[in-house]
Enzyme design. Structure first.
Site, short mmCIF file in Angstrom:
data_model
loop_
_atom_site.label_atom_id
_atom_site.label_comp_id
_atom_site.label_asym_id
_atom_site.label_seq_id
_atom_site.Cartn_x
_atom_site.Cartn_y
_atom_site.Cartn_z
N LEU A 32 4.81 -0.72 -8.85
CA LEU A 32 3.65 -0.10 -9.50
C LEU A 32 3.02 0.90 -8.53
O LEU A 32 2.64 2.00 -8.92
CB LEU A 32 2.61 -1.16 -9.89
CG LEU A 32 1.26 -0.52 -10.24
CD1 LEU A 32 1.31 0.13 -11.62
CD2 LEU A 32 0.12 -1.49 -10.15
N TYR A 88 -2.26 -13.25 -7.97
CA TYR A 88 -2.50 -13.77 -6.63
C TYR A 88 -3.97 -13.60 -6.26
O TYR A 88 -4.67 -12.78 -6.81
CB TYR A 88 -1.56 -13.17 -5.58
CG TYR A 88 -1.67 -11.69 -5.36
CD1 TYR A 88 -1.01 -10.79 -6.17
CD2 TYR A 88 -2.40 -11.20 -4.27
CE1 TYR A 88 -1.09 -9.43 -5.95
CE2 TYR A 88 -2.49 -9.84 -4.04
CZ TYR A 88 -1.83 -8.96 -4.88
OH TYR A 88 -1.92 -7.61 -4.65
N TRP A 102 0.45 -17.31 -7.96
CA TRP A 102 0.93 -17.99 -9.17
C TRP A 102 1.89 -17.01 -9.84
O TRP A 102 1.48 -16.13 -10.59
CB TRP A 102 -0.20 -18.27 -10.16
CG TRP A 102 -1.27 -19.18 -9.69
CD1 TRP A 102 -1.33 -20.53 -9.87
CD2 TRP A 102 -2.47 -18.82 -8.98
NE1 TRP A 102 -2.48 -21.04 -9.31
CE2 TRP A 102 -3.19 -20.00 -8.76
CE3 TRP A 102 -2.99 -17.61 -8.49
CZ2 TRP A 102 -4.41 -20.02 -8.09
CZ3 TRP A 102 -4.19 -17.62 -7.84
CH2 TRP A 102 -4.88 -18.82 -7.64
N ARG A 167 11.83 -9.57 1.31
CA ARG A 167 10.80 -10.63 1.24
C ARG A 167 11.52 -11.98 1.16
O ARG A 167 11.70 -12.54 0.08
CB ARG A 167 9.92 -10.46 -0.01
CG ARG A 167 9.08 -9.24 -0.06
CD ARG A 167 7.91 -9.28 0.94
NE ARG A 167 7.06 -8.12 0.78
CZ ARG A 167 7.33 -6.90 1.29
NH1 ARG A 167 8.42 -6.72 2.01
NH2 ARG A 167 6.50 -5.90 1.10
N GLY A 227 7.20 2.70 10.68
CA GLY A 227 5.78 2.72 11.08
C GLY A 227 5.40 4.09 11.62
O GLY A 227 5.67 5.12 11.00
N ALA A 256 0.89 -0.77 1.08
CA ALA A 256 1.51 0.31 0.30
C ALA A 256 1.93 1.51 1.15
O ALA A 256 2.21 2.58 0.59
CB ALA A 256 0.61 0.77 -0.85
N ALA A 257 2.03 1.35 2.46
CA ALA A 257 2.49 2.47 3.31
C ALA A 257 3.89 2.91 2.86
O ALA A 257 4.13 4.09 2.57
CB ALA A 257 2.51 2.06 4.77
N GLY A 258 4.80 1.95 2.80
CA GLY A 258 6.18 2.27 2.43
C GLY A 258 6.28 2.75 0.99
O GLY A 258 7.00 3.72 0.69
N ASP A 259 5.55 2.11 0.08
CA ASP A 259 5.62 2.48 -1.35
C ASP A 259 5.13 3.90 -1.56
O ASP A 259 5.69 4.66 -2.37
CB ASP A 259 4.74 1.53 -2.20
CG ASP A 259 5.08 0.07 -1.97
OD1 ASP A 259 6.24 -0.23 -1.64
OD2 ASP A 259 4.17 -0.77 -2.12
P1 ADP Z 1 6.40 -0.65 5.16
O1 ADP Z 1 5.00 -0.49 4.68
O2 ADP Z 1 7.37 -0.64 4.04
O3 ADP Z 1 6.59 -1.78 6.12
P2 ADP Z 1 6.41 1.23 7.40
O4 ADP Z 1 5.48 0.36 8.16
O5 ADP Z 1 7.67 1.59 8.10
O6 ADP Z 1 6.79 0.67 5.95
O7 ADP Z 1 5.61 2.53 7.02
C1 ADP Z 1 5.98 3.41 6.01
C2 ADP Z 1 5.50 4.80 6.36
O8 ADP Z 1 4.08 4.80 6.49
C3 ADP Z 1 6.02 5.32 7.69
O9 ADP Z 1 7.28 5.96 7.54
C4 ADP Z 1 4.94 6.30 8.08
O10 ADP Z 1 5.12 7.52 7.39
C5 ADP Z 1 3.67 5.65 7.55
N1 ADP Z 1 3.06 4.82 8.60
C6 ADP Z 1 3.05 3.46 8.69
N2 ADP Z 1 2.36 3.05 9.78
C7 ADP Z 1 1.93 4.17 10.41
C8 ADP Z 1 1.15 4.44 11.58
N3 ADP Z 1 0.70 3.46 12.37
N4 ADP Z 1 0.89 5.72 11.89
C9 ADP Z 1 1.33 6.74 11.12
N5 ADP Z 1 2.07 6.55 10.00
C10 ADP Z 1 2.37 5.30 9.65
#
Ligand code: ADP
Length: 304
Positions: A32, A88, A102, A167, A227, A256-259
């Site tokens: 989503l 949740y 749940w 997960r 990250g 939602a960083a990755g999403d």
């Molecule tokens: P997930 O949320 O799936 O674990 P990541 O942690 O690898 O994925 O983060 C996904 C994307 O979010 C990264 O490729 C980057 O673009 C951004 N991101 C995440 N953490 C940071 C950070 N500390 N600083 C800058 N960008 C970040």
């Protein structure tokens, strides 16, 4: 112009507020989140449909109302009698969040139980987006049915995009998870793994190893998020590219960083951006999303 389907589970999120006895209700789920950011990043000539299953009850109505309010299509969300959506609850203690779920009997577990409905949902779509969470919640025969439907879709020229989103708690055991994740990668054109999870569960020594492993399983393109570190991209047989991640001034909430990265990347690619620009668009969107609280941050999206 085209149509994207995002396949997965959306749950109700109940969180405690500062006011005792009052809860906040919202909706969340990895697929989503990506659908939401795709909707906000792409123009109206793109349709974004959610593919899932919900109940016939009032809570399920609320979820559909929410999707519609966000411009996300619900035609292919099946309604099942005697079921409801997963829920949740988030408790906050000393600033730390903990979760109670749940979801064991949620309607979404049946999202692939009707192959004809699945085929209708995919028919005429350009892109199908799904994740390891989508696969994890299904019974075995439905995992096969979904993989088969996506394989058909790819055979007819559709683009399958997969985020492994590992997960282990949702799977019987890590070996089962690893086996199914690789079967999923085999039908996916583009895989978008996160290195930390992959290193933990597949033992990859570096992002290049992650990219090569998914390519060996059959993915044509792999983008490894990591990250704040560089993003590693493997395209066909043309070697590996590394792109820098723009620094984020203040990380508030990495939900939602990755999403959102996936959506920012995909939207830019579909708009015709070159690889480096599409990766930058994904990283910039993710950077803005983690600078604010919550999974769905509409203000983080900047349309060109
Ligand atoms: P997930 O949320 O799936 O674990 P990541 O942690 O690898 O994925 O983060 C996904 C994307 O979010 C990264 O490729 C980057 O673009 C951004 N991101 C995440 N953490 C940071 C950070 N500390 N600083 C800058 N960008 C970040």
């Amino acid at each position: 112009m085209g149509r994207i389907v995002s396949i997965g589970e959306c749950m109700g999120e109940l969180s405690e507020t500062d006011m005792p006895g009052t809860l906040n209700m919202s909706f969340a789920g990895d697929t989503l989140n990506t659908a939401f950011y795709l909707r906000h990043s792409l123009g109206p000539d793109w349709e974004i449909d959610y593919v899932s299953a919900v109940g016939n009850d009032g809570l399920s109505d609320r979820l559909l109302d929410f999707l519609i309010s966000q411009g996300i299509g619900t035609t292919h969300v099946r309604r099942l009698a005697d079921k409801t959506i997963g829920l949740y609850y988030i408790t906050l203690k000393d600033g730390e969040r903990s979760f109670t779920y749940w979801r064991n009997d949620s309607a979404a577990k049946r999202l692939a139980s009707d192959p004809a409905a699945l085929a209708r949902a995919l028919d005429g779509a350009d892109v199908a987006y799904w994740s390891g969470i989508t696969l994890a919640i299904l019974p075995n025969q439905d995992r096969l049915a979904l993989i088969e439907a996506l394989s058909h879709f790819a055979g007819r020229g559709g683009t399958v995009v997969f985020d492994p989103n590992l997960r282990p708690r949702l799977w019987d055991n890590p070996d089962t998870m690893r086996g199914w994740i690789h079967r999923a990668a085999a039908v996916s054109d583009l895989c978008l793994p996160s290195f930390e999870d992959e290193a933990t569960w597949f033992g990859d020594s570096d992002p290049a190893a992650t990219a090569r492993r998914y390519q060996a399983e059959g993915a044509r393109r792999v983008i490894v998020k990591n990250g704040a570190d560089d993003i590693t991209v493997a395209v066909n047989n043309s070697g590996l590219f590394k792109f820098p991640t723009p620094p984020v001034e203040r990380v508030v909430d990495t939900t939602a960083a990755g999403d959102s990265f996936n959506a920012g990347y995909l939207a830019a690619e579909l708009d015709g951006a070159a690889l480096a620009d599409a990766v930058a668009a994904g990283a910039e969107l993710a950077g803005r999303v983690i600078g604010a609280r919550g999974a769905l941050v509409a203000e983080a999206v900047r349309r060109p």
